[in-house]
Design an enzyme around this catalytic site. Structure first.
Site, PDB file in Angstrom:
ATOM      1  N   ARG A 103       1.286  -1.508  -0.185  1.00 13.42           N
ATOM      2  CA  ARG A 103       0.019  -0.207  -0.034  1.00 13.42           C
ATOM      3  C   ARG A 103       0.945   1.225  -0.390  1.00 13.42           C
ATOM      4  NH1 ARG A 103      -4.405   1.430   4.549  1.00 13.42           N
ATOM      5  NH2 ARG A 103      -3.483   0.749   6.665  1.00 13.42           N
ATOM      6  N   ASP A 199      -1.130  -2.584  12.849  1.00 13.89           N
ATOM      7  CA  ASP A 199      -0.906  -3.140  11.295  1.00 13.89           C
ATOM      8  C   ASP A 199      -0.946  -5.258  11.542  1.00 13.89           C
ATOM      9  OD1 ASP A 199       0.863  -2.153   9.327  1.00 13.89           O
ATOM     10  OD2 ASP A 199       1.214  -4.302   9.617  1.00 13.89           O
ATOM     11  N   ASP A 202       3.118  -6.116  10.938  1.00 17.70           N
ATOM     12  CA  ASP A 202       3.687  -5.791  12.012  1.00 17.70           C
ATOM     13  C   ASP A 202       3.280  -6.751  13.286  1.00 17.70           C
ATOM     14  OD1 ASP A 202       4.993  -3.860  10.694  1.00 17.70           O
ATOM     15  OD2 ASP A 202       3.961  -2.030  11.409  1.00 17.70           O
TER      16      ASP A 202
HETATM   17  N1  URA Z   1      -3.858  -2.968   7.319  1.00 16.87           N
HETATM   18  C1  URA Z   1      -3.723  -3.315   8.203  1.00 16.87           C
HETATM   19  O1  URA Z   1      -2.878  -4.351   9.387  1.00 16.87           O
HETATM   20  N2  URA Z   1      -4.134  -2.419   9.564  1.00 16.87           N
HETATM   21  C2  URA Z   1      -5.070  -1.868   9.146  1.00 16.87           C
HETATM   22  O2  URA Z   1      -5.835  -1.232  10.417  1.00 16.87           O
HETATM   23  C3  URA Z   1      -5.696  -1.595   7.982  1.00 16.87           C
HETATM   24  C4  URA Z   1      -4.379  -2.141   6.888  1.00 16.87           C
END
Ligand code: URA
Length: 208
Positions: A103, A199, A202
């Site tokens: 992204r 995330d 992560d």
């Molecule tokens: N991707 C993620 O890992 N977390 C989010 O909140 C949105 C997209």
């Protein structure tokens, strides 16, 4: 399109532990593996079956087995891999593909960097997995690519969905059924799910 929210207490309990920012990486990964079994159970509920003649130790019978070509599990990298492992444990004979999209943090638009899927996609039930359906941009782009590869029987499996992402998917791909453990409130102004879990990549890989 159908939207299925898996409201089973075990799923909801594990999801709460995953949302908690105090939950460390190793536990997050373990919970993801466990929860993916439970939501995979739901996404495979309508798989076609056929009858095969077998012999039990007692007698012959016709018993149901999964019908058709092996299904295709498609991980949308990189967070999809966390879901993929658990789903594969449940469906070990599935074929596996990967769609690499990242992204762009400024435009929030998906950029493709990898695409490798099984052959005969048009003959397979395809389950695309990505834990977070947020803006829907990368998920919709991944489904675009799968359709270009011939897939037309596609389900989307995630852990959390934002209303915006569901609407985007419904608009772009009304034929794709969505299974999720929860629908959250909304997106943050940088495209994260609120309240969410942060995330997902992560959290599961211990990066930042
Ligand atoms: N991707 C993620 O890992 N977390 C989010 O909140 C949105 C997209």
């Amino acid at each position: 399109m159908t939207l299925t929210v898996v409201e089973h207490p075990l799923v909801q309990h594990k999801l709460t532990l995953m949302r908690d920012k105090a939950t460390p990486t190793n536990q997050f990964r373990q919970l993801l593996r466990e929860i993916s079994h439970l939501i995979a159970y739901e996404v495979t509920r309508d798989l076609p079956t056929e009858y095969r003649s077998i012999e039990t130790p007692m007698m012959e019978m016709k018993a149901p087995v999964l019908a058709g070509k092996k299904l295709a599990l498609i991980s949308i990298l990189r967070a999809g891999n966390g879901l993929l492992d658990g789903v594969l444990e449940l469906i070990p004979s599935a074929r596996v593909g990967f769609v690499g999209l990242y992204r762009d943090e400024e435009t929030l638009q998906p950029v493709q960097y990898y695409f490798k899927v099984p052959d005969n996609m048009s003959e397979r039930v395809v389950i695309a997995v990505d834990p977070m359906l947020a803006t829907g941009n990368s998920s919709v782009a991944a489904i675009d690519l799968l359709k270009q590869a011939g897939a037309h029987d596609i389900k989307f499996l995630c852990l959390l969905a934002a209303p915006e992402g569901i609407a985007r998917m419904q608009d772009a791909h009304p034929d794709v059924d969505i299974v999720t453990a929860a629908v959250d409130e909304k997106l943050s102004d940088i495209g994260y799910i609120l309240p969410g879990l942060g995330d997902a990549g992560d959290r599961m890989f211990g990066t930042k």
